[in-house]
Each structure stands twice: as structure tokens, then as C-alpha cells.
Design an enzyme around this catalytic site. Structure first.
Site, PDB file in Angstrom:
ATOM      1  N   GLY A 143       0.782  -1.216   0.000  1.00  0.00           N
ATOM      2  CA  GLY A 143       0.000   0.000   0.000  1.00  0.00           C
ATOM      3  C   GLY A 143       0.816   1.269   0.000  1.00  0.00           C
ATOM      4  CE1 TYR A 191     -11.660   4.503   7.561  1.00  0.00           C
ATOM      5  CE2 TYR A 191     -11.479   6.742   8.415  1.00  0.00           C
ATOM      6  CZ  TYR A 191     -10.882   5.582   7.944  1.00  0.00           C
ATOM      7  OH  TYR A 191      -9.505   5.504   7.879  1.00  0.00           O
ATOM      8  CE  LYS A 235      -6.711   5.637  10.214  1.00  0.00           C
ATOM      9  NZ  LYS A 235      -5.331   5.161   9.941  1.00  0.00           N
ATOM     10  CB  THR A 246      -5.860  -0.930   1.771  1.00  0.00           C
ATOM     11  OG1 THR A 246      -6.922  -0.579   2.679  1.00  0.00           O
ATOM     12  CG2 THR A 246      -5.343   0.337   1.088  1.00  0.00           C
TER      13      THR A 246
END
Length: 404
Positions: free
Chosen positions: A52, A237, A246, A277
Site C-alpha cells: 500500500g 468510519y 485517527k 487496501t
């Protein structure tokens, strides 16, 4: 031996060495056809370097900036009839190509979360490069679990919503159609675990260890990769467990910039584009969004794969000729700028309610999504004859340490 893809859930349990090599060489050819980056870094440590964005970053810094690279990765070697992981084959292919080009490249194999691998990596840096030399640290580690190096506690990350259940659709890669899914909200423990795995603590531990060992150069830049995405995916997310992780990663970047300030260093978050991914394939709604965004951005001539994205990051954002790093108001590098353009997101909004199993192939780039998923493991790579046997047991030329 002949190797076929074996899909289990959202992972492929086999990898094709010839296909992985071809995929790596294709990315190298791309960057070799781009302008060089003379202002780029010269000694780069990549934590999570075998697939990736991490692999693409290694290729760009090595072949466009002529950087010496040390890549830390996990994965596994072949054993009996079991193939090695794709990351193993990718690393072997990268090292071979780098050495043929006269570039220094070594790889550290093991658990990047552990103190042992941190110290072994530092020892390698001092042995081969010396002190005050590492001018770029890229943190691109992707894992679903982490054993804390100090306490021994095991943390398992989950991809779940918070407070409210999520009902939506995901993609069955094997059959190429939509599946209904329902995910219950995460517990407080699951949220905490996900932050401990995917947040910024380990990134900070790496930087602290490198600082203490005096191997970071004046003006060091360190970058961790993240994603935000549109409102469409936020329930699973940005507002989910991974979003909390994140957020912690972003907070860590500010802390690290303060810690690095005495040597003129900076820590950045690069918010990258949505791409196929192993991690994104497992996130409901995100996988469908990616297949749709691929079609829209390809039609608008805006599509970038990992290698194009990382070349633009290095050449136009991090290592510009004027030495100015381009960031947004929050201090983030926004590599998702093309994805988040108003016209692109409006197209997503217009098409999304119409999607079903009868029209998904016409309205999205499902074929491209599926092909990119298989390419992660060395399958469906253009120019590879899969009717021919490929090597299973492949050596990595400069493997610094092997740890199961």
C-alpha cells in the site's frame, strides 16, 4: 508451483510471487518516468513498508530522491506449500530492484510494536548510517492487533459504529455483488482497544526511541497516513471506532512536533485518498464508496493509485523546491483534495441512492475494485501468465532480522 487466490472473508490467504514482483516493478517504472525529487529525503525509515502507501512511499523516496531506505514490516515467509505473504514478496522485489539500481535498501522483519524491533532497527541505523542521519520517518503501519510492549496487554481493533448500530451494504469480492450487513455498536473496551492499535501511541514510541538514540537529523520530518472521507461513510468510519483512532493519531502529530522542535523537526498527518487496501476491503459501505469513486474519478481523469498519490505527496507537498510543506488549517496534508472536490462528491450523492445488484457494474467500477483487491496479493496483474508455476520460497536480499 501453480498458485491460485484463496479468498477468506476480506483477505486472500495466498500470494503470487511473480505477480507481486510485476506489481512492484510497475510502480517503479511509473516513478522512474516522473521528474526526480532532488530536495527529497536521503535516509528514510519506513514503519510499515511492504504494501500500500508504505511500499509506494519507499519506492518514491528511493527511485525519485535516491534515498537510502530501511523498511520495517511483518508478514511471513513461505513454509512448505504455504506461500509467503504478499508483503514478503513485495519487499523481496523492491530490494532486488533497489540493489540493481545501486541503492541502499535493508528490511527489518518483525513486530514493529515491540521494543525489540525498535532497538534492532536503531542498531542497524547506527551501524550502517551513523547518528543524526534519519531525515524522514514514515509511519504506515496497519494491523488489527497489538501487544503493548510495556504491559504485555493485547488489544484488538474493531471496525464498528459508536452508540448506534449500523445497517448497510458491503461488497462480496468473490461474487461481485452487494451484501446486507448489520454491525452492533462498539463497547467502550472495543473503542479503547482500537485507539491503542490504530492510534498514535506506537508512532510516538518510535519517535521517542529514535530521539533518545540520537539518530534523527536536524529538520527531521515524520508523516503518518490517515483518512477522513465524506459524510456518506462517517457513521462507520469518521464517527466509528477507526475514526476515534485517527483522531488520536492527529493529536499525536501535534505532540510530536513539539517534541521534535529542538531539532527543527515536524510531524504531519497526510490525509490520503480512499483506495483498495486490505483494511478498506473489510469496512462496510467504504468498499462500495471506493468502487463508485474509482469510476467517477477515472472519468474525470483524477484517479490516483497508491504510487501516483505518494509521488504527488513527496513532489508537491512534502519536498517541494521551495521547501514549504502545504497543509490545511488543521495542519494536515490533504492528499484527498481531488476526491473531495465538490463535483466529485456531488456525483457520488447523485448515484448512491440508485445502487443495487442489477446496476452496480454499470454505475460503479466494481471490476476495477475487484482487480485492485486481487492485485494486493499478486493476482490479476497485467502481463503475468498464471498458468505458469511461480516460486514460493523467495529470499529477501538484505533481511536484517526475522522474528515470528
Amino acid at each position: 508451483m501453480l498458485i491460485e487466490p484463496r479468498i477468506r472473508g476480506f483477505i486472500c490467504t495466498t500470494a503470487h510471487s511473480t505477480g507481486c514482483t510485476a506489481n512492484v516493478l510497475e510502480q517503479i517504472r511509473y516513478v522512474q518516468n516522473q521528474p526526480s525529487i532532488p530536495s527529497g529525503p536521503k535516509k528514510v525509515l519506513l514503519i510499515g513498508a511492504s504494501a500500500g502507501y508504505g511500499l509506494a512511499s519507499r519506492i518514491v523516496t528511493a527511485f525519485c530522491a535516491q534515498a537510502q531506505t530501511i523498511g520495517v514490516f511483518a508478514g511471513h515467509a513461505a513454509e512448505g506449500k504455504r506461500t509467503a505473504s504478499a508483503g514478503w514478496y513485495n519487499t523481496a522485489a523492491f530490494e532486488q530492484a533497489a540493489h540493481q539500481a545501486g541503492l541502499y535498501a535493508k528490511s527489518m522483519h518483525g513486530n514493529a510494536f515491540s521494543d525489540e524491533i525498535k532497538q534492532k532497527t536503531i542498531a542497524l541505523i547506527k551501524q550502517d548510517w551513523g547518528e543524526e542521519v534519519v531525515d524522514c520517518v514514515i509511519y504506515s503501519l496497519a494491523s488489527s492487533r497489538r501487544t503493548h510492549p510495556k504491559t504485555g496487554a493485547l488489544f484488538n481493533a474493531v471496525l464498528k459504529p459508536i452508540e448506534q448500530p449500523y445497517s448497510g451494504k458491503t461488497i462480496d469480492v468473490m461474487r461481485g455483488h452487494l451484501l446486507d450487513v448489520r454491525i452492533e455498536p462498539a463497547t467502550a473496551k472495543e473503542i479503547e482497544d482500537t485507539v491503542m492499535v490504530m492510534g498514535g501511541e506506537d508512532w510516538a514510541m518510535w519517535i521517542d526511541a529514535l530521539l533518545e538514540a540520537n539518530v534523527l537529523a536536524e529538520g527531521i520530518q515524520t508523516v503518518a497516513y490517515s483518512y477522513i472521507g465524506p459524510k456518506l461513510t462517517e457513521s462507520i468510519y469518521t464517527k466509528g471506532t477507526i475514526g476515534q483512532a485517527k483522531k488520536h493519531l492527529a493529536e499525536t502529530s501535534k505532540i510530536l512536533t513539539k517534541r521534535l522542535s529542538p531539532i527543527g523537526g515536524q510531524a504531519f498527518i497526510s490525509v490520503n485518498k480512499a483506495l483498495v487496501t486490505q483494511a478498506s476491503a473489510a469496512i462496510p459501505v467504504v468498499s462500495i464508496y471506493i468502487s463508485l469513486i474509482y469510476k467517477i474519478m477515472k472519468e474525470k481523469k483524477l484517479h490516483e493509485a497508491c504510487i501516483e498519490q505518494m509521488y504527488r505527496l513527496c513532489s508537491d507537498r512534502l519536498y517541494r523546491k521551495d521547501r514549504q510543506v502545504l497543509v490545511d488549517a488543521q495542519g494536515c496534508i490533504r492528499m484527498d483534495d481531488w476526491e473531495m472536490q465538490a463535483d466529485v462528491q456531488q456525483a457520488v450523492t447523485d448515484i448512491w441512492p440508485k445502487l443495487n445488484n442489477e446496476n452496480i457494474d454499470a454505475l460503479t467500477d466494481m471490476a476495477g475494485y475487484t482487480r485492485e483487491f486481487y492485485k494486493l496479493f499478486g493476482f490479476k496483474v497485467e502481463g503475468v501468465d498464471y498458468d505458469q508455476p511461480c516460486a514460493v520460497d523467495v529470499a529477501i536480499p538484505s533481511l536484517a532480522m526475522q522474528q515470528s
